[in-house]
Design a protein around this motif. Structure first.
Motif, PDB file in Angstrom:
ATOM      1  N   ASP A 209     -52.460 -56.696 -13.243  1.00 28.82           N
ATOM      2  CA  ASP A 209     -53.149 -57.259 -14.394  1.00 28.82           C
ATOM      3  C   ASP A 209     -52.239 -58.176 -15.035  1.00 28.82           C
ATOM      4  O   ASP A 209     -52.641 -59.536 -15.451  1.00 28.82           O
ATOM      5  N   ALA A 210     -50.897 -58.105 -15.100  1.00 29.77           N
ATOM      6  CA  ALA A 210     -49.944 -59.044 -15.694  1.00 29.77           C
ATOM      7  C   ALA A 210     -49.717 -59.995 -14.996  1.00 29.77           C
ATOM      8  O   ALA A 210     -49.741 -61.270 -15.335  1.00 29.77           O
ATOM      9  N   PHE A 211     -49.783 -59.837 -13.535  1.00 29.50           N
ATOM     10  CA  PHE A 211     -49.552 -60.910 -12.461  1.00 29.50           C
ATOM     11  C   PHE A 211     -50.976 -62.113 -12.636  1.00 29.50           C
ATOM     12  O   PHE A 211     -50.515 -63.229 -12.856  1.00 29.50           O
ATOM     13  N   ILE A 212     -52.070 -61.289 -12.760  1.00 30.67           N
ATOM     14  CA  ILE A 212     -53.184 -62.100 -12.670  1.00 30.67           C
ATOM     15  C   ILE A 212     -53.361 -62.903 -13.934  1.00 30.67           C
ATOM     16  O   ILE A 212     -53.525 -64.358 -14.157  1.00 30.67           O
ATOM     17  N   ALA A 213     -53.181 -62.250 -15.174  1.00 30.98           N
ATOM     18  CA  ALA A 213     -53.031 -62.820 -16.537  1.00 30.98           C
ATOM     19  C   ALA A 213     -52.216 -63.919 -16.541  1.00 30.98           C
ATOM     20  O   ALA A 213     -52.431 -65.106 -17.129  1.00 30.98           O
ATOM     21  N   HIS A 214     -51.037 -63.530 -16.413  1.00 29.96           N
ATOM     22  CA  HIS A 214     -49.926 -64.893 -15.994  1.00 29.96           C
ATOM     23  C   HIS A 214     -50.252 -66.031 -15.271  1.00 29.96           C
ATOM     24  O   HIS A 214     -50.417 -67.354 -15.536  1.00 29.96           O
ATOM     25  N   ASP A 215     -50.910 -65.844 -14.106  1.00 28.85           N
ATOM     26  CA  ASP A 215     -51.300 -66.882 -13.108  1.00 28.85           C
ATOM     27  C   ASP A 215     -52.616 -67.705 -13.993  1.00 28.85           C
ATOM     28  O   ASP A 215     -52.444 -68.947 -13.616  1.00 28.85           O
ATOM     29  N   MET A 216     -53.305 -66.959 -14.463  1.00 28.11           N
ATOM     30  CA  MET A 216     -54.429 -67.440 -15.299  1.00 28.11           C
ATOM     31  C   MET A 216     -54.093 -68.453 -16.237  1.00 28.11           C
ATOM     32  O   MET A 216     -54.314 -69.572 -16.425  1.00 28.11           O
ATOM     33  N   LYS A 217     -53.101 -67.913 -17.050  1.00 32.50           N
ATOM     34  CA  LYS A 217     -52.503 -68.779 -18.242  1.00 32.50           C
ATOM     35  C   LYS A 217     -51.761 -70.175 -17.813  1.00 32.50           C
ATOM     36  O   LYS A 217     -51.960 -71.001 -18.183  1.00 32.50           O
ATOM     37  N   PHE A 218     -50.992 -69.911 -16.591  1.00 31.48           N
ATOM     38  CA  PHE A 218     -50.455 -71.122 -16.136  1.00 31.48           C
ATOM     39  C   PHE A 218     -51.805 -72.120 -15.637  1.00 31.48           C
ATOM     40  O   PHE A 218     -51.291 -73.025 -16.032  1.00 31.48           O
ATOM     41  N   ALA A 219     -52.670 -71.542 -14.920  1.00 31.82           N
ATOM     42  CA  ALA A 219     -53.490 -72.385 -14.455  1.00 31.82           C
ATOM     43  C   ALA A 219     -54.444 -73.127 -15.626  1.00 31.82           C
ATOM     44  O   ALA A 219     -54.433 -74.307 -15.406  1.00 31.82           O
ATOM     45  N   GLU A 220     -54.613 -72.452 -16.741  1.00 30.26           N
ATOM     46  CA  GLU A 220     -55.241 -73.002 -17.861  1.00 30.26           C
ATOM     47  C   GLU A 220     -54.346 -74.068 -18.383  1.00 30.26           C
ATOM     48  O   GLU A 220     -54.712 -75.015 -18.929  1.00 30.26           O
ATOM     49  N   SER A 221     -53.065 -73.808 -18.355  1.00 28.20           N
ATOM     50  CA  SER A 221     -52.092 -75.000 -18.795  1.00 28.20           C
ATOM     51  C   SER A 221     -52.015 -76.058 -18.116  1.00 28.20           C
ATOM     52  O   SER A 221     -51.591 -77.011 -18.639  1.00 28.20           O
ATOM     53  N   VAL A 222     -52.687 -75.833 -16.962  1.00 24.89           N
ATOM     54  CA  VAL A 222     -52.489 -77.195 -15.982  1.00 24.89           C
ATOM     55  C   VAL A 222     -54.090 -77.872 -15.810  1.00 24.89           C
ATOM     56  O   VAL A 222     -54.559 -78.633 -15.030  1.00 24.89           O
ATOM     57  N   GLY A 223     -54.836 -77.238 -16.901  1.00 32.05           N
ATOM     58  CA  GLY A 223     -56.286 -77.657 -16.740  1.00 32.05           C
ATOM     59  C   GLY A 223     -57.340 -77.109 -16.085  1.00 32.05           C
ATOM     60  O   GLY A 223     -58.562 -77.293 -15.791  1.00 32.05           O
ATOM     61  N   ALA A 224     -56.942 -75.888 -15.312  1.00 31.79           N
ATOM     62  CA  ALA A 224     -58.091 -75.185 -14.401  1.00 31.79           C
ATOM     63  C   ALA A 224     -58.633 -74.060 -15.163  1.00 31.79           C
ATOM     64  O   ALA A 224     -58.268 -73.850 -16.629  1.00 31.79           O
ATOM     65  N   ASP A 225     -59.754 -73.697 -14.788  1.00 25.21           N
ATOM     66  CA  ASP A 225     -60.655 -72.729 -15.653  1.00 25.21           C
ATOM     67  C   ASP A 225     -60.706 -71.425 -14.651  1.00 25.21           C
ATOM     68  O   ASP A 225     -60.446 -71.117 -13.463  1.00 25.21           O
ATOM     69  N   PHE A 226     -60.846 -70.074 -15.413  1.00 23.93           N
ATOM     70  CA  PHE A 226     -60.850 -68.842 -15.059  1.00 23.93           C
ATOM     71  C   PHE A 226     -61.715 -68.857 -13.716  1.00 23.93           C
ATOM     72  O   PHE A 226     -61.267 -68.336 -12.593  1.00 23.93           O
ATOM     73  N   ASP A 227     -62.969 -69.076 -13.878  1.00 23.02           N
ATOM     74  CA  ASP A 227     -63.882 -68.831 -12.738  1.00 23.02           C
ATOM     75  C   ASP A 227     -63.582 -69.732 -11.670  1.00 23.02           C
ATOM     76  O   ASP A 227     -63.811 -69.202 -10.455  1.00 23.02           O
TER      77      ASP A 227
END
Ligand code: RIB
Length: 314
Positions: free
Chosen positions: A217-235
């Motif tokens: 869960d920590a790994f996925i949350a961190h990756d998603m946070k990084f993705a959002e920081s570069v403009g990607a979205d979760f889905d």
């Protein structure tokens, strides 16, 4: 069927950790050692993470500390991707054990000699340790059956216009390995992108996890946070989990892994393209094939490797 003896040379690292879980959860391989190198975070961090993962996963293998810096280029890291501690900030229990007194290159050589040419190396970070082993022990290559590496890219890079991080991290080491004559199966950046999953897909893959759930869960949350920081979205954002593709290449070789043979060199002179893996598609360099490039793998089977490995630890 006898298990494949394996040394995992890595820089844990979020995706290194998932690759270690896949290999440790498979009945096909026998992990003899985890050797650590500079890379995602510094050597002290990658070694602490390797020791902690060994104990958290209950692995019966050695941990040996390797190179703190590349052979020639300046030291780099990817802490912006993996977090300052290399594990997305997740804290594994403090390891009780420690690493071998012998360096990674000595441990790798001695273990390979014992396996009479059956040893397989899974290389998931900059290739400094493997290169130093090759240079220190000229007969090392005859004891290594194959290297499955995560690294390189057939086109663009992720840390420079043309270089993938592991090779950018030590291009001279990659060149030593590519020139060594040891058979190499390369899970390049493209192959890992082809295997990428969405956050929702990944959560489903490990939905049965209990022991590993907090870390995943920590790994996925961190990756998603990084993705959002570069403009990607979760889905829509897909997580490449790069190193897991190298583990899958080993575990699915001879099953659904499709590869193509090429002569590949590594750029070590150019300031813009240092660390580029150059594929001689048309044979201009008249070099002998030295790389099996991973082209595709059965996606269900790939995801099943992660699913089954998670279940192995419950
Ligand atoms: O480019 C991806 C590679 O760089 C992976 O091995 C990841 O762990 C990072 O080291």
């Amino acid at each position: 069927m006898s298990k494949i003896p394996v040394v995992i040379d890595c820089d844990p690292g979020i995706d290194d950790s998932i690759a270690i879980i896949m290999l440790a959860g498979s009945d096909k391989v026998d992990i003899k050692a985890i050797t650590t190198t500079h890379g995602n975070v510094g050597l002290e961090g990658t070694t602490k993470n390797a020791l902690a993962l060994r104990e958290f996963l209950g692995l019966d293998c050695l941990v040996a500390k390797g190179a703190a810096k590349p052979m020639i280029v300046p030291l780099k890291n990817a802490s912006e991707i993996h977090g300052a501690n290399g594990l997305a900030g997740f804290e594994l229990p403090q390891p009780q054990g420690t690493f071998e007194k012998d360096a990674a290159w000595d441990v790798m050589y001695n273990l390979a000699k014992k396996e009479n040419g059956e040893m397989v190396l899974v290389v998931l970070g900059p290739m400094t340790n493997v290169a130093l082993t090759i240079l220190k022990y000229p007969d090392f290559k005859k004891y290594v059956k194959r290297i499955y590496m995560m690294g390189g890219s057939r086109l663009y890079g992720n840390h420079s216009p043309t270089a993938e991080f592991n090779i950018w991290g030590d291009p001279h080491a990659c060149q030593v390995v590519l020139k060594s004559g040891i058979p190499v199966t390369m899970a390049d950046l493209y192959f890992t992108y082809d295997n990428a999953v969405t956050g929702a897909e990944m959560k489903e893959i490990y939905s049965h996890a209990k022991k590993l759930k907090p870390m995943m869960d920590a790994f996925i949350a961190h990756d998603m946070k990084f993705a959002e920081s570069v403009g990607a979205d979760f889905d829509s954002h897909r997580i490449a989990i790069c190193d897991s593709s190298a583990a899958a290449a080993l575990l699915l070789d001879g099953d659904s892994l499709v590869t193509e043979d090429y002569y590949v060199v590594c750029e070590t002179q150019s300031s813009e393209n240092e660390g580029q893996t150059v594929f001689d598609y048309k044979g201009h360099l008249k070099g002998q094939t030295n790389v099996q490039l991973c082209i595709s793998v059965d996606k269900e089977k790939y995801q099943g490797l992660i699913r089954d490995a998670v279940a192995h630890f419950e």
